[in-house]
Structure formats: structure tokens, C-alpha cells
Scaffold this active site. Sequence first.
Site, mmCIF file in Angstrom:
data_model
loop_
_atom_site.group_PDB
_atom_site.id
_atom_site.type_symbol
_atom_site.label_atom_id
_atom_site.label_comp_id
_atom_site.label_asym_id
_atom_site.label_seq_id
_atom_site.Cartn_x
_atom_site.Cartn_y
_atom_site.Cartn_z
ATOM 1 N N CYS A 1 -10.129 53.046 -17.746
ATOM 2 C CA CYS A 1 -9.917 53.495 -16.367
ATOM 3 C C CYS A 1 -11.230 53.964 -15.775
ATOM 4 O O CYS A 1 -12.257 54.030 -16.452
ATOM 5 C CB CYS A 1 -8.888 54.614 -16.314
ATOM 6 S SG CYS A 1 -9.436 56.122 -17.133
ATOM 7 N N ASP B 1 -43.569 39.161 7.395
ATOM 8 C CA ASP B 1 -42.207 39.594 7.721
ATOM 9 C C ASP B 1 -41.731 40.727 6.810
ATOM 10 O O ASP B 1 -40.711 41.361 7.102
ATOM 11 C CB ASP B 1 -41.218 38.419 7.595
ATOM 12 C CG ASP B 1 -41.489 37.331 8.619
ATOM 13 O OD1 ASP B 1 -41.933 37.675 9.725
ATOM 14 O OD2 ASP B 1 -41.264 36.148 8.306
ATOM 15 N N ASP C 1 -39.351 34.931 6.607
ATOM 16 C CA ASP C 1 -39.744 34.216 5.389
ATOM 17 C C ASP C 1 -41.181 34.441 4.958
ATOM 18 O O ASP C 1 -41.574 34.029 3.875
ATOM 19 C CB ASP C 1 -39.540 32.713 5.575
ATOM 20 C CG ASP C 1 -40.632 32.101 6.456
ATOM 21 O OD1 ASP C 1 -41.001 32.731 7.476
ATOM 22 O OD2 ASP C 1 -41.123 31.007 6.119
ATOM 23 N N CYS D 1 -12.924 56.874 -17.537
ATOM 24 C CA CYS D 1 -13.740 56.508 -18.704
ATOM 25 C C CYS D 1 -15.161 56.150 -18.256
ATOM 26 O O CYS D 1 -16.146 56.613 -18.837
ATOM 27 C CB CYS D 1 -13.131 55.316 -19.440
ATOM 28 S SG CYS D 1 -11.462 55.580 -20.066
ATOM 29 N N ASP E 1 -37.362 35.787 12.794
ATOM 30 C CA ASP E 1 -38.711 35.238 12.855
ATOM 31 C C ASP E 1 -38.563 33.774 13.271
ATOM 32 O O ASP E 1 -37.488 33.183 13.106
ATOM 33 C CB ASP E 1 -39.358 35.356 11.474
ATOM 34 C CG ASP E 1 -40.632 34.553 11.369
ATOM 35 O OD1 ASP E 1 -41.522 34.743 12.209
ATOM 36 O OD2 ASP E 1 -40.728 33.714 10.448
#
Length: 737
Positions: free
Chosen positions: A24, A634, A630, A27, A428
Site C-alpha cells: 500500500c 533557446d 531547439d 508501505c 522559436d
Amino acid sequence: MATATEDSLRASRTLRFDVDGMSCASCAARIQKVLDRQPGVTSAAVNFASAEATVVATADGPSSAELAGAVARLGFALRERAPAADREVGARLRAEARRLRRRLRVAAACTLPVFALAMGGVDAPWSRAVQAVLGAVVVLGSGAGFHRAAWQGLRRFDAGMDALVSIGTLTALGQSVWALWSGGPVFFETGAVIVTLILFGRSLEAGAKGRATDAIARLAKLSAKDARLLRKDAEGDEREVIVPADTVAVGQRVVVLPGEKLPVDGVIESGHASIDESMLTGESVPVDKGPGDEVSGATIDRSGRIVVRATRVGSDTALQRIVRLVEDAQAQRAPVERLVDRVASVFVPVVVGIAMATLAGYLVAGWAAPVALQRAVAVLIVACPCALGLATPTAILVGSGRGAELGVLFRNAEVFESARGIDVVAFDKTGTLTTGAMELRAVVADGDDAGAEAALLRRIAAVEATSAHPIAQAVVAGARARGVDARPAERGESVDGRGVRGEVDGVVVTVGRPAWLADEGASLPPSLGARLRELEEAGLTVFGAAWDGRIQGLCAVADAPRPTAREAVARLRDAGIALALVTGDNRRTAEAVARELGIDAVFAETLPGDKSTHVAELQRRGRRVAFVGDGINDAPALTRADLGIAIGTGTDVAVDAGDVVLVSGDPARVPLALALARRTYRTIAQNLFWAFFYNVAAIPLAAAGYLDPMIAAAAMAMSSVTVVSNSLRLRRTKLSA
């Protein structure tokens, strides 16, 4: 200067373990608390849904054995995961389901006759004896795991769900055994049915959790097992030798035939082939590749023999890095789980208190002891918080796994919460919304001399040859295609993202945006000014070349939008998300691209460091911003945004800065990533609501006598199955989401 000791403390290592014995959320919380308390542990996360633990420790922190020993004292087992085990998560959980089913079969075989005798009203001495024996077999035998776990927790004053089951079933069994001698009613069927139903629920739950991890298991198993390695024999001739793929080293060459998987990441040295990259990108259409093109391991050669030089092997391949990213996301805990942790830490003591109050209340009110005891047991059983502990991790397991199958990688669990409030997506331009494959479109010299354009282009190309920027390389390639020499200029240097300069023919030539050249003191002739406006209005990116204090000519390059860029923008607009374009290009070019794609807000002529400033400005206006990019420039904006979405075909710096990575670089994955993240968070919210609602509603009903302990056990078991099944619905997410 830092000492060696300080350096070692700063260094960290990540350890991954399989965890045995958890039943559970309590635990998981107990194990995590113990791991966090170990000297040298920086952070620990225990995932109940996948039965895993991830520990970040300092270099001189505890060993795996020491951590396992600390957890063993709680009654659980930690086993460090070997690399090969990365593929066995789902199989391990399904094996657990099989073990539970074996226990379930024994329990059911004993419970059925006990239940039949009790419900049939057979109260003869022999019937009571049979019920006692078979009931004890179920409660003490099939249910032994509950009692062991309960004892381990209770002796440290740290009880979990198993304590509720153990106390409830042992109480029912003990009261019935006492009734054998006192002549009162027996309830052997109560404990037996409770154990059987809980085992049934847990076996379903374990199987469902195994299916939740199937996505990452399928990814991990995609790697090629063998490779055709090129080796030279004694005579110096190259021959193909079949070797295990994991023995190939960087720099070695392998042959891939049509229909075979690529065993490594690398670069094609010879041959052409159509490469099926669907396992990485989700794209079903193969990509034609030839010499110089990069290829990834586990993709499939659909046509043509190719020779590939390995650049990344083993755990460094793109596929294995994707698997690690998904594992990291699944190992982390979402912020919403803090609420679950707080509830789990006090839940069991509160429930035991409610059960004791129920027992005492009925006895004080004059009810018979068996009835009072039965209702107290119902409270204990119905309150088990299993569904609460499964609500968040199962949704994250399925959501992140499905994302990996679709080419969308979530780097951490916080992404699912961050994505739900996004109302602006800033893109971008170059390499993100456009292909990034620039090409030289026009060269304009100031003057009527027939050779002026060639001379101008020679000087521009010489300066640009000193830069690695994609636009610079496009100019150099365009010059060579026109038969113009493009040997690098002397003393070439880039100037803060604005342009580049170098010495050609003894003259310092500066190439950059006309506005910047003007700031540098170069004048723009009227004839070039008119051509500049024409080129920019046509959507081209225009640069000037200046020397002797004036701009001597212009060159223009173009970058076409990606085929799916317009679709991505349209889907985001349909979802009610505002759009912005942030680019270093001139305003006319940026606005032309924005008009073509349907983007309203444009931030043009933006210096690399200013992209994050524009993101911050949007945030100051109360907007929640996702930035998609990318390039290296950036990375600050990706980090500053509420949600950074990195194009996977971009630089490693950008990818590392992003919260979400789009493996294929396809902008159409942006709306998919947002939709999947939001669905995952919505699923978490649904799971938590029903888990809380179940406990809040069920405990009073049980205390009031409206829930028999056996019905309570069935309801508790099915609540967990319902939560996991709801999470599994995320597996049906499509690319069009």
C-alpha cells in the site's frame, strides 16, 4: 578552492532498486522515510505502482547493501537493478500477480465450503469444526503475508494497510474460535472471505500495474541483439562477422541489410536506405538516408545495404537514453502526492481509532458483542487506502509510457501539473516551426558591374565560412553551388549573435543584419534599401556585407515551414491557446512566417539572451507560458518558461533544458504533448477524487452497520482495480489527441 572532500560531497550517484513486499501507499511512505534519513542520501523516491525505489546519494554516501539493510529492518527487500533488469518491470509485476493467484486459489478452495456452510445455516458441531479448520487455513495460511507485514510495522509503531487487514481478520477468527467454546455465533466465513477478496483484488491490481509498465518494456526490448561487424582478416580484406550488438565499440563499422535493425547509433558511410524510425518518432513513413546522415539504433532498414560507423553504443544510444528519461519521470513523485503522503502517514492510526470507537459505541449502546465486533471489523477493512496510493503513480506510469511510444518524452512528474495551466505557447522559428535547412536565395550587389555579385558573394562566403551557424553554412553551400570560391577569411569572429566579421583581400568584411551594420556605422545606399524591403516583404532573411564604412551588398536566405507546422498551430488555437513567435530574424521575415502559419504575436530581432526576457514578460502579465525551441540560444527560454518543450532533433543543451522532449522534432507533437499531459493530470485528479470519496463515504457506512465486512472487502479490492483501470485508459491516446 574546493577541497577533495567538498568535491566528493557534491558528486552524486543514482541507485535504482526493485522493492519486494509493498502492499500500500503507507508501505512506500515508510520505506521512503527510512531511505531519506540515511546519512549521505540526497533524495529518495519510492514508487508503489511500479514497486521501485530511486535513491540519489553522495559519492561517499551509503552503499546499496547498507540501504537494503535499513529497509530490511522494516520487513521489505531492496534489490539493486542490473541494466538488464530495465526490461523486466512489467514481467516482474506479472510474476507477482501469478504468485498472488496461487495464494488466491488455495484461499478460494477453502473459503467456498466455509461460506456455503455458514450461509446455508448448517450449525452442527461438525460444520463449526470444518469452518474453523478451513477458515484458519485461509486467515493464517493464505493471509500470512498480511500478518507478517503488519507485525513488522506495528513493532515500530508504524502501521500500514496490512495492519488493518490483519487486525480485522484475526479479530473475526479469534472471536469465532472463542465462540466455539462459549456456544455463541461464529464468523469464520468473514475472515476467510475478506482474505480471499483482498487477494483477488491484489492479483488484478498487480496484473494491471504490469500492463501499465508495458510501454517502457516494449521500448527497451526493441534493441538489436546482433550486429554485422566489419573486420579485417589476416590478408587485410574486410569481412562481416556476426557479434553481439553490445560488444560493438565506438568507431567500429557495421553492415545493416534490408529488414534488419540498426544495432548502434551512428553515421552512414556508404549506401542508401529507407529507415523506419517509428519506434523513436512515432512516424510511420520511412526516411530516405545516405552517406553523412545520422541513424539511430533499433530503427529498421527497409531497403538497401548500408555501412554505419558507430558513434554511440550500449547505454548511450538514443533508445536507451529515452528509456532512462521515461524511468526518471516514472520514479519521481508528483507534487500532488504530498497530500497523499500526509494522509497515508496518519490514516491507519485514525482508522484504528474509529474502529475502536465504533466497537465501544455499540457495546455502550447495548448491542451484542458479536455485532459490535463485526461493524468494527467492517470499518477496518473498508478503510484500506490502497486506491489512494495507486492514484498518482499508475497514471504517471501509463501517461509517460504512452508518451514515449508517441515520441513525446516527459522528463519529470511535475510536467503533468505544469501543463494544465498553459495558455500561451511561444515558438522559436528556425529549426522549430521551420525545417532549419536554409538555402541561399538571392545576392544583390551595389553596382552594375557584371562581376560584382560574384565578388560580393566570394567575400561574404569567406567570412561566413568561419562560422558554424546554419545560415552561414547555407551561404557557403550556395556560393559553392554557384562556382564561387569559399575559403575561410582570416581572423574570423562571431559578434554576440549579431553577425560575423573577418579579413578578406586585406579588407575587414562584416556580415550581419542591416540594422546592426547601421549601428556599427555602415551606411545603406538607397538602391539597396529598396531591394532590402522587397526581399524582407517576400519573407526572406536578409544580411548585409559592409566594408569601407558602407553596406556593399545583400544576401538573402530562406527556410521553409515544416509541413506540420500549420496543423500544430491550428490545433493549439482550437484548444484556446494563444500563440507567439520569438525569433532573431528581422520583423518583416518573422511577420511573413507568422502570417503564413496563423500566429498573431511576433517578437522579432530578438538577441539570444532576450528570448527568456520575452517569456518573463508574458509571465508578468499573468500568462502561463510553454516555450518550444531547439537551439543553444533557446536553453534560457526553455528553462525560464513554465513548460519547456525541446525539439529532440536540436542541440543537447536545448534538449537537456526542456521539461518535454519531442523526439521527432515534429511541431505537431506540441499539441499532443500538452493534451497527453493534461489527460494524465486529469486522470490523477479523477483517481484521487474517487479514492478519497470511497474512504470518506465507506467508513461512516461501515460504522453505521450498512456494510458487512465481506462486502467491505470486495469494495476495497475493487476500488484499487478501478483506479488502475482508469489510468490504463491513457494507453488509448492517439497522435491526433
